[in-house]
Design an enzyme around this catalytic site. Structure first.
Site: not given
Ligand code: GTP
Length: 607
Positions: A25-26, A28-30, A49-50, A91, A142
């Site tokens: 979680v967090d 950065g998947k999304t 655009i797919t 997952h 990140k």
């Molecule tokens: N600085 C930085 N922040 C990032 C990067 N990728 C994601 N973030 C930040 O990290 C936080 C979490 O990113 P998400 O993409 O929501 O993470 P996730 O893994 O999808 O989280 P869940 O969907 O909650 O499981 C957000 O505030 C993003 O803006 C990156 O490459 N650099």
């Protein structure tokens, strides 16, 4: 066929490999998926655009263009038409991409925050990828947060890396090693930074990226595409023939009833097709009433995108299927097109068997498992099996009263397995009451790894407490000598000064002479006038002995006595609790057994 580029020329077309994104979680998947979609869109390739239902395609032309500056490092010519990314990460959804003995997903991107390193869901993701045998690439995300990093938006990693200060490069290398590569090695994977990988089929490629700035996205896509080609050389399929897919999610849609979001991994699905899928009450044979795909749009806001009917879709595709009886279907069930009623029946039997194989019901000892979908049930069952935890009963659905009844029945065989492990499901109020009444613990979590950790922790505590309790009740080996000149009272009870020669004595322990004759039971132990709970080797204390024992008649000053260890206890000491004895206790136990065997040669023979 709007929105389904693979369907434009339904001749001999290779299907795109299916890619999923997993990670903690967090991490950065999304953000990464958004970036990938954004990259595909901003590439402004006409007609590319797919968007699919629950998935997006990045066409090969986009990947090739992005990877242009990397030609020397990652040389490839793409023959696949692109990559189909499942839009929802995690997952839970991935587990529904199940297919007998594996996954519908061909590849995965495991996202790891390079600064945060491996976390519970990272481990869980790897476990599931391993279970389903899905090759993966690691996106070490990140990198823009590494101290001193100067971002170069949407630039390949290699190019941005070269422009960083030396100490920043070193910092990145250190984190990459400590937080990612070393961790993969610990789990038994060979791993390297992608540009140092020689054989992509043996080594996990790690691509440093920033989902935020876009650095490294080019390499990530190029590595995936290259990997896909190499891996799929023998597995590449054409989008032709009857469709095969899996239900990713079911949704209620006003006016349409229950619809299914399906990932088609093989063949062609057409409106009007006879399809076979599965539910908990049995297989479902029905006909496709409509197929819905997103309308093509020039931007990436996909969340609320309108769907429109299409006539057919070609693998790989994500499509919403409208058909009667889907309200009985279950997520994670296969979906097959049948070419005749007869074939439909055969397929239905196959689906029934497949689903039944995942739902466990035995009379044996084991835990009760409830999960929200077939996919998560399968993942749970496999995870439990690998840990050697037996299962009595496993099924899809909320925790109901009958699950508690199963747990109560399991308790009769082994109380430590009389628990319910509920993955991502609710407990019905009636079941809650029943569980309370019968003291059945219900473990609930939406992370399998965490759910099993919680249960295992509880199991360890319970079994340890039980062990301690059992251990407390065993008579330990002890050897004492009555000190000459320290007879305080001859009988009723006899009170004498003794020295512990070996092992330990406690109140309640029966004593015996060197000839094996029982000599009462220790009543109290006193050390310099104070009552103590035990006396160990080397201590001199006073003890009172209850029972028919008289000093001068049955025992005497200078005599050696032993604790009278019952045979059952002796066997426990020799087997289950061997490690609980100290060295001197072991010596004393040997002497005790020797004495006992004079009367009973078979005493404590454990084999
Ligand atoms: N600085 C930085 N922040 C990032 C990067 N990728 C994601 N973030 C930040 O990290 C936080 C979490 O990113 P998400 O993409 O929501 O993470 P996730 O893994 O999808 O989280 P869940 O969907 O909650 O499981 C957000 O505030 C993003 O803006 C990156 O490459 N650099």
């Amino acid at each position: 066929m709007p929105g389904n580029e693979a369907g434009k020329q339904p001749g001999k077309r290779l299907r795109q490999p299916i890619v999923v994104v997993l990670g903690h979680v967090d991490h950065g998947k999304t953000t990464l998926l958004d970036k990938i979609r954004g990259t595909a869109v901003t590439a402004k390739e006409p007609g590319l655009i797919t968007q699919h239902v629950g998935a997006s395609v990045v066409p090969a032309s986009v990947i090739e263009r992005l990877a242009e500056p990397l030609k020397k490092i990652i040389p490839f010519k793409l023959i696949i038409p692109g990559l189909l990314f499942i839009d929802t990460p995690g997952h839970e959804l991935f587990s529904n991409l199940r297919r007998r003995g594996g996954s519908v997903a061909d590849f995965a991107i495991l996202v790891v925050d390079i600064n945060d390193g491996f976390q519970p869901q990272t481990y869980e993701s790897i476990e599931i990828l391993r279970q389903r045998r899905v090759p993966f690439v690691v996106a070490a995300n990140k990198i823009d947060k590494i101290p001193g990093w100067k971002p170069h938006p949407d630039t390949p990693f290699i190019i941005s890396y070269r422009q960083q200060a030396k100490w920043v490069q070193e910092e990145l290398e250190k984190k990459l090693w400590d937080n990612v590569i070393a961790k993969l090695y610990e789990l038994g994977f060979q791993a390297e930074r992608f540009d140092r990988v020689k054989d992509f089929t043996r080594t996990v490629a790690v691509v440093p990226i920033s989902a935020k700035t876009g650095e490294g996205i080019a390499e990530l896509l190029a590595v995936l595409a290259g990997l896909a080609q190499r891996y799929l050389q023998h597995r590449l399929r054409f989008a032709e023939g009857p469709a095969r897919g899996v239900i990713l999610e079911l949704r209620e849609q006003p006016g349409l009833g229950t619809t299914a979001d399906v990932i088609i991994y093989d063949g062609v699905l057409k409106r009007g097709d006879l399809i076979v899928t599965g539910g908990l009450e049995g297989p479902i044979i029905t006909r496709v009433r409509a197929l819905l795909m997103p309308k093509p749009l020039q931007e990436i806001r996909i969340a609320k995108r309108e769907l429109e009917p299409v006539g057919e879709v070609y693998a790989a595709a994500g499509v919403r299927v409208v058909a009667p009886e889907l309200e009985k279907a279950v997520a994670g069930a296969p979906l097959y097109v049948a070419t005749s009623e007869e074939e439909a029946k055969k397929l239905a039997e196959r689906v029934r068997q497949e689903i039944e194989a995942l739902r466990i019901k035995t009379e044996a000892e084991g835990v009760i498992v409830k999960a929200d979908t077939l996919g998560s049930l399968e993942a749970m069952v496999e995870a439990l099996r690998r840990r050697g935890i037996p299962i009595r009963y496993a099924d899809v659905g909320p925790v109901a009263k009958r699950d508690v009844i199963e747990a109560v029945a399991s308790k009769e065989i082994n109380k430590f397995y009389a628990v319910i492990l509920a993955f991502n499901v609710k407990t019905l109020p009636e079941a809650e009451e029943e569980a309370k009444k019968h003291e059945i613990p219900v473990f609930r979590h939406n992370v399998i790894y965490q759910l099993l950790e919680d249960f295992e922790k509880w199991y360890r505590e319970q079994t340890e407490a039980e062990r301690r309790k059992e251990l407390e009740q065993l008579v330990r080996p002890g050897k004492i000598r009555i000190l000459p000149g320290y007879v305080f009272r001859r009988s009723n009870p006899a009170i004498v000064g003794i020295e512990v020669l070996g092992g330990v004595i406690k109140p309640g322990y029966p004593l015996m002479r060197e000839d094996g004759k029982r000599m009462g039971v220790i009543h109290q132990i006193q050390d310099r006038g104070k009552t103590v709970p035990e006396a160990r080797a080397g201590m001199a204390v006073a003890i009172s002995i209850k029972g028919h024992v008289m000093v001068g008649r049955h025992i005497d000053e200078g005599d050696v006595l032993y604790t009278d260890v019952p045979e059952k206890h002796a066997i426990m000491w020799l087997t289950k609790y061997k490690s609980e004895l100290s060295d001197d206790e072991k010596v004393v136990l040997k002497e005790i057994i020797k004495i006992k065997r004079r009367q009973n040669p078979a005493f404590a023979l454990t084999i």
